[in-house]
Design an enzyme around this catalytic site. Structure first.
Site, PDB file in Angstrom:
ATOM      1  N   GLU A   1      33.241  48.288  39.687  1.00  0.00           N
ATOM      2  CA  GLU A   1      33.637  47.467  38.548  1.00  0.00           C
ATOM      3  C   GLU A   1      33.938  48.375  37.357  1.00  0.00           C
ATOM      4  OE1 GLU A   1      31.612  43.664  37.093  1.00  0.00           O
ATOM      5  OE2 GLU A   1      31.312  45.033  35.401  1.00  0.00           O
TER       6      GLU A   1
ATOM      7  N   LYS B   1      30.158  26.767  45.716  1.00  0.00           N
ATOM      8  CA  LYS B   1      31.140  27.712  45.169  1.00  0.00           C
ATOM      9  C   LYS B   1      31.520  28.755  46.231  1.00  0.00           C
ATOM     10  CE  LYS B   1      29.794  30.595  41.816  1.00  0.00           C
ATOM     11  NZ  LYS B   1      29.509  31.218  40.498  1.00  0.00           N
TER      12      LYS B   1
ATOM     13  N   GLN C   1      25.562  39.558  40.895  1.00  0.00           N
ATOM     14  CA  GLN C   1      25.062  40.203  39.700  1.00  0.00           C
ATOM     15  C   GLN C   1      24.331  41.467  40.168  1.00  0.00           C
ATOM     16  OE1 GLN C   1      25.216  41.007  36.631  1.00  0.00           O
ATOM     17  NE2 GLN C   1      25.304  38.840  36.092  1.00  0.00           N
TER      18      GLN C   1
HETATM   19  C1  LIG Z   1      30.177  39.937  39.808  1.00  0.00           C
HETATM   20  C2  LIG Z   1      30.213  39.370  38.409  1.00  0.00           C
HETATM   21  C3  LIG Z   1      31.284  39.662  37.566  1.00  0.00           C
HETATM   22  C4  LIG Z   1      31.337  39.117  36.273  1.00  0.00           C
HETATM   23  N1  LIG Z   1      32.398  39.418  35.464  1.00  0.00           N
HETATM   24  C5  LIG Z   1      32.509  38.853  34.239  1.00  0.00           C
HETATM   25  C6  LIG Z   1      33.657  39.082  33.405  1.00  0.00           C
HETATM   26  O1  LIG Z   1      34.574  39.821  33.774  1.00  0.00           O
HETATM   27  N2  LIG Z   1      33.704  38.464  32.197  1.00  0.00           N
HETATM   28  C7  LIG Z   1      32.712  37.614  31.746  1.00  0.00           C
HETATM   29  O2  LIG Z   1      32.820  37.049  30.638  1.00  0.00           O
HETATM   30  N3  LIG Z   1      31.604  37.389  32.520  1.00  0.00           N
HETATM   31  C8  LIG Z   1      31.481  37.977  33.736  1.00  0.00           C
HETATM   32  N4  LIG Z   1      30.377  37.739  34.526  1.00  0.00           N
HETATM   33  C9  LIG Z   1      29.285  36.926  33.968  1.00  0.00           C
HETATM   34  C10 LIG Z   1      29.468  35.434  34.273  1.00  0.00           C
HETATM   35  O3  LIG Z   1      30.636  34.940  33.657  1.00  0.00           O
HETATM   36  C11 LIG Z   1      28.225  34.729  33.748  1.00  0.00           C
HETATM   37  O4  LIG Z   1      27.121  35.061  34.558  1.00  0.00           O
HETATM   38  C12 LIG Z   1      28.368  33.239  33.580  1.00  0.00           C
HETATM   39  O5  LIG Z   1      27.257  32.782  32.789  1.00  0.00           O
HETATM   40  C13 LIG Z   1      28.331  32.460  34.887  1.00  0.00           C
HETATM   41  O6  LIG Z   1      29.530  32.604  35.531  1.00  0.00           O
HETATM   42  P1  LIG Z   1      29.803  31.913  36.947  1.00  0.00           P
HETATM   43  O7  LIG Z   1      31.210  32.240  37.269  1.00  0.00           O
HETATM   44  O8  LIG Z   1      28.743  32.202  37.926  1.00  0.00           O
HETATM   45  O9  LIG Z   1      29.726  30.353  36.475  1.00  0.00           O
HETATM   46  P2  LIG Z   1      29.563  28.946  37.209  1.00  0.00           P
HETATM   47  O10 LIG Z   1      29.547  29.062  38.684  1.00  0.00           O
HETATM   48  O11 LIG Z   1      30.581  28.048  36.613  1.00  0.00           O
HETATM   49  O12 LIG Z   1      28.109  28.517  36.707  1.00  0.00           O
HETATM   50  C14 LIG Z   1      27.850  28.416  35.301  1.00  0.00           C
HETATM   51  C15 LIG Z   1      26.615  27.571  35.095  1.00  0.00           C
HETATM   52  O13 LIG Z   1      26.891  26.236  35.518  1.00  0.00           O
HETATM   53  C16 LIG Z   1      25.949  25.802  36.465  1.00  0.00           C
HETATM   54  N5  LIG Z   1      26.702  24.954  37.413  1.00  0.00           N
HETATM   55  C17 LIG Z   1      27.569  25.365  38.363  1.00  0.00           C
HETATM   56  N6  LIG Z   1      28.080  24.278  39.019  1.00  0.00           N
HETATM   57  C18 LIG Z   1      27.516  23.181  38.451  1.00  0.00           C
HETATM   58  C19 LIG Z   1      27.647  21.777  38.661  1.00  0.00           C
HETATM   59  N7  LIG Z   1      28.435  21.271  39.615  1.00  0.00           N
HETATM   60  N8  LIG Z   1      26.934  20.931  37.860  1.00  0.00           N
HETATM   61  C20 LIG Z   1      26.105  21.396  36.887  1.00  0.00           C
HETATM   62  N9  LIG Z   1      25.952  22.733  36.633  1.00  0.00           N
HETATM   63  C21 LIG Z   1      26.641  23.603  37.407  1.00  0.00           C
HETATM   64  C22 LIG Z   1      25.389  27.077  37.091  1.00  0.00           C
HETATM   65  O14 LIG Z   1      24.075  26.888  37.604  1.00  0.00           O
HETATM   66  C23 LIG Z   1      25.395  28.022  35.903  1.00  0.00           C
HETATM   67  O15 LIG Z   1      24.252  27.803  35.107  1.00  0.00           O
HETATM   68  C24 LIG Z   1      30.284  38.265  35.807  1.00  0.00           C
HETATM   69  C25 LIG Z   1      29.193  38.001  36.653  1.00  0.00           C
HETATM   70  C26 LIG Z   1      29.152  38.530  37.936  1.00  0.00           C
HETATM   71  C27 LIG Z   1      27.981  38.232  38.820  1.00  0.00           C
END
Ligand SMILES: Cc1cc2nc3c(=O)[nH]c(=O)nc-3n(C[C@H](O)[C@H](O)[C@H](O)COP(=O)(O)OP(=O)(O)OC[C@H]3O[C@@H](n4cnc5c(N)ncnc54)[C@H](O)[C@@H]3O)c2cc1C
Length: 287
Positions: free
Chosen positions: A16, A164, A174
């Site tokens: 990354e 997902k 993470q």
């Molecule tokens: C490999 C990796 C790369 C990353 N790269 C970036 C980056 O480039 N830029 C950046 O800004 N951040 C990045 N992040 C951080 C990430 O954006 C955050 O961790 C963010 O808070 C969660 O993202 P997610 O895509 O997992 O979200 P989601 O899957 O949308 O989840 C977000 C929240 O919603 C909840 N949720 C999911 N589905 C539902 C549902 N159906 N109903 C109710 N609640 C739900 C989940 O439990 C979680 O609390 C990265 C994280 C990882 C692990």
């Protein structure tokens, strides 16, 4: 070959990186890219700034790499943009020859129902669906083996993460510090989609603590104690960090991880050391 295709082809490393902010950080990135490219990574993931702050810089770097031997994985966050804007950004990537997306929510907190314009995307899984509609053949998602820190419960979080992963072609975790967290998650989630664990070799105690707090990642007590004892000796911190990351990687591969994804912080040295300890040898050009 897409990222999804490469993940299925045997043990690999990937990295990354983030788009540079200044001439100085651009030079550091070029150095890192040069060192890391020699390990022939399966792909390099390019982050997207929370709120869309790196929109152009991420696009520029991803589009540039798309024409090289380094396969870029473009991060994109649905928190930063409305649906139409996201669709336009995705189409622009396809036009630039980019086929691989990491579909994310992004670091900003979830919007309340009232704050989200009708039709806009709330969760990363909806960005997976939009990327499929637009025509992306290879879409990955973020995985949180220790649970997402903002989720109301571990149980519901695991169900949402399973949904997902089913919708995606691969997951990247993470960064974590215990292989048992990875193994427990993969067993518990019960989905066949490959999940690649994230490893961040520790080189700085303060930075580790800040990132762990943001991501909800626990630093094991024994490791934290060793690091704190030498916190004012950077070389010792780094030595312990590399030693710990090397053992973690071995344990992750033993636990069945398809490959290893390194959070490099745009610096190659510690990652290269860990990879050398694991037997991933740099390939000199022409080989
Ligand atoms: C490999 C990796 C790369 C990353 N790269 C970036 C980056 O480039 N830029 C950046 O800004 N951040 C990045 N992040 C951080 C990430 O954006 C955050 O961790 C963010 O808070 C969660 O993202 P997610 O895509 O997992 O979200 P989601 O899957 O949308 O989840 C977000 C929240 O919603 C909840 N949720 C999911 N589905 C539902 C549902 N159906 N109903 C109710 N609640 C739900 C989940 O439990 C979680 O609390 C990265 C994280 C990882 C692990």
């Amino acid at each position: 070959m897409t990222v999804a295709g490469r993940i299925g082809r045997g043990r690999f490393v990937s990295f990354e990186l983030w788009p540079p902010r200044s001439a100085e950080s651009a030079a550091a990135l070029e150095d890192a890219l040069e060192g890391l490219a020699a390990l022939r990574p399966a792909f390099v993931a390019i982050t997207y700034g929370a709120g869309g702050s790196t929109r152009e810089r991420t696009h520029e770097l991803v589009a540039r790499l798309a024409g090289t031997e380094l396969l870029p994985l473009a991060h994109l966050t649905c928190a930063a943009h409305g649906r139409d804007e996201l669709a336009a950004l995705l189409s622009r990537y396809l036009e630039a020859g980019v086929r691989d997306l990491l579909a994310l929510h992004g670091d900003p907190p979830l919007a309340s129902d009232a704050a989200l314009p009708e039709g806009d995307l709330r969760y990363a899984i909806e960005l997976v669906a939009l990327a499929r509609e637009v025509g992306f053949p290879s879409v990955g998602v973020a995985v949180h083996p220790e649970g997402h820190p903002a989720a109301p419960s571990r149980a519901s979080d695991l169900v949402w993460q399973a949904d997902k992963l089913r919708a995606a072609d691969f997951g990247l975790t993470q960064f974590l510090h215990r292989a048992s967290d990875y193994a427990r998650f993969v067993d518990g989630v019960g989905v066949d989609t490959p999940v690649v664990p994230g490893v961040m070799p520790i080189t700085n105690v303060r930075q580790l603590e800040r990132m762990a707090a943001m991501s909800g990642t626990e630093v094991p007590l024994a490791l934290a104690t060793r690091l704190h004892a030498v916190a004012d000796r950077p070389d010792e911190v780094r030595r312990i960090g590399v030693e710990h990351a090397t053992q973690l990687c071995r344990d992750l591969l033993d636990a069945g991880a398809p490959g290893l994804h390194f959070y490099t912080m745009n610096r190659a040295a510690a990652t290269l050391e860990v990879c050398a300890n694991l037997g991933f040898e740099p390939v000199t050009s022409g080989a």
